[in-house]
Write a protein that holds these residues in place. Structure first.
Motif, PDB file in Angstrom:
ATOM      1  N   LEU A 174       0.768  -0.800   0.183  1.00  0.00           N
ATOM      2  CA  LEU A 174       0.383   0.017   0.148  1.00  0.00           C
ATOM      3  C   LEU A 174       0.765   1.081   0.171  1.00  0.00           C
ATOM      4  CD1 LEU A 174      -2.478   1.080   0.391  1.00  0.00           C
ATOM      5  CD2 LEU A 174      -2.187   0.952   2.618  1.00  0.00           C
ATOM      6  N   MET A 175       1.987   1.425   0.783  1.00  0.00           N
ATOM      7  CA  MET A 175       2.669   1.881   1.015  1.00  0.00           C
ATOM      8  C   MET A 175       4.210   2.792  -0.224  1.00  0.00           C
ATOM      9  SD  MET A 175       1.292   4.034   3.753  1.00  0.00           S
ATOM     10  CE  MET A 175       2.010   5.156   4.102  1.00  0.00           C
ATOM     11  N   GLY A 176       4.625   1.154  -0.308  1.00  0.00           N
ATOM     12  CA  GLY A 176       5.707   1.624  -1.426  1.00  0.00           C
ATOM     13  C   GLY A 176       6.779   2.173  -0.296  1.00  0.00           C
ATOM     14  N   PHE A 177       6.817   1.613   0.400  1.00  0.00           N
ATOM     15  CA  PHE A 177       7.946   1.907   1.776  1.00  0.00           C
ATOM     16  C   PHE A 177       8.046   1.078   2.971  1.00  0.00           C
ATOM     17  CE2 PHE A 177       5.268   6.024   2.008  1.00  0.00           C
ATOM     18  CZ  PHE A 177       5.545   5.809   3.883  1.00  0.00           C
ATOM     19  N   GLY A 178       8.586   0.850   3.946  1.00  0.00           N
ATOM     20  CA  GLY A 178       8.109   0.503   4.908  1.00  0.00           C
ATOM     21  C   GLY A 178       9.643   0.189   6.320  1.00  0.00           C
ATOM     22  N   ILE A 179       9.473  -0.186   7.197  1.00  0.00           N
ATOM     23  CA  ILE A 179      10.469  -0.398   8.174  1.00  0.00           C
ATOM     24  C   ILE A 179      11.491  -1.603   7.078  1.00  0.00           C
ATOM     25  CG2 ILE A 179      11.721  -0.942   9.973  1.00  0.00           C
ATOM     26  CD1 ILE A 179      10.809   1.441  10.182  1.00  0.00           C
ATOM     27  N   TRP A 180      12.611  -1.412   6.687  1.00  0.00           N
ATOM     28  CA  TRP A 180      13.224  -2.989   6.223  1.00  0.00           C
ATOM     29  C   TRP A 180      13.975  -3.826   6.787  1.00  0.00           C
ATOM     30  CZ3 TRP A 180      13.731   2.342   2.844  1.00  0.00           C
ATOM     31  CH2 TRP A 180      12.717   2.669   2.230  1.00  0.00           C
ATOM     32  N   THR A 181      14.987  -4.469   6.761  1.00  0.00           N
ATOM     33  CA  THR A 181      15.715  -5.513   6.945  1.00  0.00           C
ATOM     34  C   THR A 181      17.728  -5.143   6.235  1.00  0.00           C
ATOM     35  OG1 THR A 181      13.955  -7.063   7.358  1.00  0.00           O
ATOM     36  CG2 THR A 181      16.615  -7.734   7.029  1.00  0.00           C
ATOM     37  N   VAL A 182      18.206  -5.144   7.283  1.00  0.00           N
ATOM     38  CA  VAL A 182      19.282  -4.295   6.584  1.00  0.00           C
ATOM     39  C   VAL A 182      20.160  -5.599   7.020  1.00  0.00           C
ATOM     40  CG1 VAL A 182      21.478  -2.984   7.391  1.00  0.00           C
ATOM     41  CG2 VAL A 182      19.131  -2.150   8.246  1.00  0.00           C
ATOM     42  N   VAL A 183      21.011  -5.851   5.795  1.00  0.00           N
ATOM     43  CA  VAL A 183      22.047  -6.464   5.307  1.00  0.00           C
ATOM     44  C   VAL A 183      23.537  -6.787   5.098  1.00  0.00           C
ATOM     45  CG1 VAL A 183      21.953  -9.401   4.224  1.00  0.00           C
ATOM     46  CG2 VAL A 183      19.597  -8.045   4.913  1.00  0.00           C
ATOM     47  N   LYS A 184      23.972  -7.626   6.212  1.00  0.00           N
ATOM     48  CA  LYS A 184      25.755  -7.511   5.110  1.00  0.00           C
ATOM     49  C   LYS A 184      25.267  -8.091   3.998  1.00  0.00           C
ATOM     50  CE  LYS A 184      29.218  -7.689   7.821  1.00  0.00           C
ATOM     51  NZ  LYS A 184      30.419  -8.294   8.336  1.00  0.00           N
ATOM     52  N   ARG A 185      26.665  -6.700   2.745  1.00  0.00           N
ATOM     53  CA  ARG A 185      26.531  -7.973   1.397  1.00  0.00           C
ATOM     54  C   ARG A 185      27.398  -9.096   1.578  1.00  0.00           C
ATOM     55  NH1 ARG A 185      26.405  -3.598  -2.872  1.00  0.00           N
ATOM     56  NH2 ARG A 185      26.733  -4.868  -4.496  1.00  0.00           N
ATOM     57  N   ASP A 186      28.313  -8.835   2.417  1.00  0.00           N
ATOM     58  CA  ASP A 186      29.592  -9.594   2.227  1.00  0.00           C
ATOM     59  C   ASP A 186      29.590 -11.942   2.459  1.00  0.00           C
ATOM     60  OD1 ASP A 186      29.584  -9.327   4.725  1.00  0.00           O
ATOM     61  OD2 ASP A 186      31.353  -8.489   4.880  1.00  0.00           O
ATOM     62  N   ASP A 187      28.420 -11.656   3.458  1.00  0.00           N
ATOM     63  CA  ASP A 187      28.225 -12.695   4.167  1.00  0.00           C
ATOM     64  C   ASP A 187      26.676 -12.639   3.658  1.00  0.00           C
ATOM     65  OD1 ASP A 187      27.444 -10.379   6.368  1.00  0.00           O
ATOM     66  OD2 ASP A 187      29.063 -11.715   7.175  1.00  0.00           O
ATOM     67  N   ASN A 188      25.738 -12.185   3.955  1.00  0.00           N
ATOM     68  CA  ASN A 188      24.553 -11.893   3.551  1.00  0.00           C
ATOM     69  C   ASN A 188      23.794 -11.882   5.090  1.00  0.00           C
ATOM     70  OD1 ASN A 188      21.864 -11.992   2.314  1.00  0.00           O
ATOM     71  ND2 ASN A 188      22.056 -14.070   2.520  1.00  0.00           N
ATOM     72  N   THR A 189      24.844 -11.617   6.557  1.00  0.00           N
ATOM     73  CA  THR A 189      24.222 -11.746   7.494  1.00  0.00           C
ATOM     74  C   THR A 189      22.956 -10.405   8.163  1.00  0.00           C
ATOM     75  OG1 THR A 189      25.802 -12.631   8.379  1.00  0.00           O
ATOM     76  CG2 THR A 189      24.715 -11.491   9.652  1.00  0.00           C
ATOM     77  N   VAL A 190      21.984 -10.749   8.478  1.00  0.00           N
ATOM     78  CA  VAL A 190      20.866  -9.483   8.851  1.00  0.00           C
ATOM     79  C   VAL A 190      21.780  -9.566  10.364  1.00  0.00           C
ATOM     80  CG1 VAL A 190      18.554  -9.220   9.711  1.00  0.00           C
ATOM     81  CG2 VAL A 190      18.615 -10.977   7.593  1.00  0.00           C
ATOM     82  N   ILE A 191      22.067  -7.719  10.629  1.00  0.00           N
ATOM     83  CA  ILE A 191      22.639  -6.884  11.478  1.00  0.00           C
ATOM     84  C   ILE A 191      21.345  -5.918  11.468  1.00  0.00           C
ATOM     85  CG2 ILE A 191      24.574  -7.676   9.951  1.00  0.00           C
ATOM     86  CD1 ILE A 191      24.340  -4.260   9.454  1.00  0.00           C
ATOM     87  N   GLY A 192      20.173  -5.860  11.134  1.00  0.00           N
ATOM     88  CA  GLY A 192      19.608  -5.017  11.662  1.00  0.00           C
ATOM     89  C   GLY A 192      18.102  -4.154  10.954  1.00  0.00           C
ATOM     90  N   ARG A 193      17.692  -3.473  11.358  1.00  0.00           N
ATOM     91  CA  ARG A 193      16.305  -2.784  10.307  1.00  0.00           C
ATOM     92  C   ARG A 193      16.124  -1.131  10.345  1.00  0.00           C
ATOM     93  NH1 ARG A 193      11.977  -5.537  13.885  1.00  0.00           N
ATOM     94  NH2 ARG A 193      10.475  -4.932  11.930  1.00  0.00           N
ATOM     95  N   ALA A 194      15.963  -1.009   9.294  1.00  0.00           N
ATOM     96  CA  ALA A 194      15.484   0.961   9.195  1.00  0.00           C
ATOM     97  C   ALA A 194      15.070   0.914   7.940  1.00  0.00           C
ATOM     98  CB  ALA A 194      17.497   0.866   8.676  1.00  0.00           C
ATOM     99  N   GLY A 195      14.821   1.665   8.176  1.00  0.00           N
ATOM    100  CA  GLY A 195      13.383   2.749   6.701  1.00  0.00           C
ATOM    101  C   GLY A 195      12.136   4.499   7.460  1.00  0.00           C
ATOM    102  N   TYR A 196      11.533   3.497   6.836  1.00  0.00           N
ATOM    103  CA  TYR A 196       9.958   4.856   6.909  1.00  0.00           C
ATOM    104  C   TYR A 196       9.058   4.125   7.638  1.00  0.00           C
ATOM    105  CZ  TYR A 196      13.574   7.816   4.152  1.00  0.00           C
ATOM    106  OH  TYR A 196      13.342   8.796   4.089  1.00  0.00           O
ATOM    107  N   SER A 197       8.044   4.739   8.188  1.00  0.00           N
ATOM    108  CA  SER A 197       7.174   4.985   9.057  1.00  0.00           C
ATOM    109  C   SER A 197       5.964   6.080   9.439  1.00  0.00           C
ATOM    110  CB  SER A 197       6.863   4.133  10.239  1.00  0.00           C
ATOM    111  OG  SER A 197       7.619   4.776  11.281  1.00  0.00           O
ATOM    112  N   VAL A 198       4.812   5.503   9.700  1.00  0.00           N
ATOM    113  CA  VAL A 198       4.144   6.696  10.140  1.00  0.00           C
ATOM    114  C   VAL A 198       3.422   6.689  11.248  1.00  0.00           C
ATOM    115  CG1 VAL A 198       2.374   7.793   9.412  1.00  0.00           C
ATOM    116  CG2 VAL A 198       3.223   7.276   7.153  1.00  0.00           C
ATOM    117  N   ARG A 199       3.965   7.373  11.966  1.00  0.00           N
ATOM    118  CA  ARG A 199       3.530   7.434  13.763  1.00  0.00           C
ATOM    119  C   ARG A 199       1.773   7.712  14.172  1.00  0.00           C
ATOM    120  NH1 ARG A 199       6.335   6.006  18.413  1.00  0.00           N
ATOM    121  NH2 ARG A 199       8.686   6.063  17.126  1.00  0.00           N
ATOM    122  N   ASN A 200       1.998   7.472  15.009  1.00  0.00           N
ATOM    123  CA  ASN A 200       0.036   7.369  15.753  1.00  0.00           C
ATOM    124  C   ASN A 200       0.470   9.193  15.880  1.00  0.00           C
ATOM    125  OD1 ASN A 200      -1.086   5.189  14.977  1.00  0.00           O
ATOM    126  ND2 ASN A 200      -1.532   4.027  16.483  1.00  0.00           N
ATOM    127  N   GLY A 201      -0.248   9.671  15.783  1.00  0.00           N
ATOM    128  CA  GLY A 201      -0.578  11.164  16.437  1.00  0.00           C
ATOM    129  C   GLY A 201       0.992  12.650  15.178  1.00  0.00           C
TER     130      GLY A 201
END
Length: 317
Positions: free
Chosen positions: A188-215
């Motif tokens: 629906l939004m075309g964006f969100g909170i995404w997964t952050v991955v190290k490219r050299d070993d494909n390890t998931v190391i975190g999360r980052a992105g955009y959101s809309v907060r209540n209020g």
């Protein structure tokens, strides 16, 4: 994996020189990108049975699940969709009355559509995550349900939830939440909170992105990098790229971020990214409660949600 792209074009429309030239230009471009391409006249589709569509057009090296169909005919779109094909509508000057309301995507100006749009349409139909951004060290992509177990590993250190909400206590609740999020927010939004991955070993190391907060009206940047990967510039690298994506692709004019008052490390990082402090605000926390149940919550806030004090920072893009 997408292997083949098929254009089903109404035969009467292909008699128009401009339409034919645009379709052929698009087909040649897709072929130059390394995909199998077929262009067919769809006047006969209505006379074919559904099995015939599948057998004829998904034979060879690409299966039905590895193919994307584009058509300017709503009849062809229905037949192909009923057969389980992934279908994109194609709109041009000669088919303005075609009804593509049942499709996820409709392309216009097909000669100008880049290959990334074909791939992303296919991935959405096939429930595959979009690769959103690549940096020198990181891949930022949409979250998958298989990421959830890794998230619990990243969040298990108490320092990770000192300044932000954690995951649901029950991993199955988190997976239900993520399933709804993937299906509803990304599409629906075309964006969100995404997964952050190290490219050299494909390890998931975190999360980052955009959101809309209540209020709040402004789009919000959020980020989390696992403790073992902090202090290495990953948060800055990811957020800087996400802000560029927000400006150039999503066309955001400004972005806010909300950071707990005592989280001086993240406040300083935001300032390094170009954010400036606006004010201090109270923010609802733990809005889903202890468990995720779409029937109970419907994504609505809990009546006794806690509130925390945050610094609000803003960046003009």
């Amino acid at each position: 994996m997408l292997k083949k792209i098929l254009f089903y074009i109404d035969k009467k429309n292909m008699t128009d020189n401009e339409v034919a030239a645009n379709i052929n230009e698009a087909a040649d471009y897709v072929k130059s990108c390394g995909f199998e391409v077929t262009v067919k006249l769809s006047g006969a589709v209505g006379d074919e049975n559904k099995a015939g569509v599948k057998a004829q057009d998904s034979s060879g090296s690409a299966s039905l699940e590895e193919s994307l169909f584009l058509t300017d005919s709503s009849l062809a779109a229905k037949l192909l969709t009923d057969e389980g094909a992934y279908v994109v509508g194609l709109s041009h000057e000669l088919n303005k009355n075609e009804d593509f309301s049942g499709l996820k995507y409709v392309f216009t100006d097909i000669q100008d559509v880049d290959i990334d749009s074909y791939i992303k349409a296919y991935q959405r139909y096939a429930h595959l995550p979009w690769e959103v951004i690549k940096t020198p060290r990181l891949l930022i992509r949409e979250t998958t349900l298989s990421d959830v177990d890794r998230f619990y590993e990243l969040y298990k250190d108490p320092e990770m939830t000192k300044y932000m909400e954690g995951l649901f206590e029950n991993p199955e609740d988190e997976k239900r939440y993520q399933k709804d999020y993937i299906e509803k927010v990304y599409g629906l939004m075309g964006f969100g909170i995404w997964t952050v991955v190290k490219r050299d070993d494909n390890t998931v190391i975190g999360r980052a992105g955009y959101s809309v907060r209540n209020g709040f009206d402004d789009i919000e940047l959020g980020f989390l990098i696992g403790k073992d990967y902090q202090g290495q510039g990953y948060a800055y690298e990811a957020c800087d790229a996400i802000l560029q994506y927000g400006k150039e692709i999503l066309l955001f004019e400004k972005v806010q971020t909300l950071v707990k008052e005592e989280n001086t490390v993240s406040i300083n990082l935001c300032k390094k990214l170009g954010f400036t402090e606006l004010d201090n605000v109270e923010v609802e926390e733990n809005i889903y409660g202890e468990e995720y149940n779409t029937v109970k919550t419907g994504g609505a806030k809990q009546p006794n949600a806690a509130r925390g004090k945050y610094v609000r920072l803003m960046k003009q893009l």
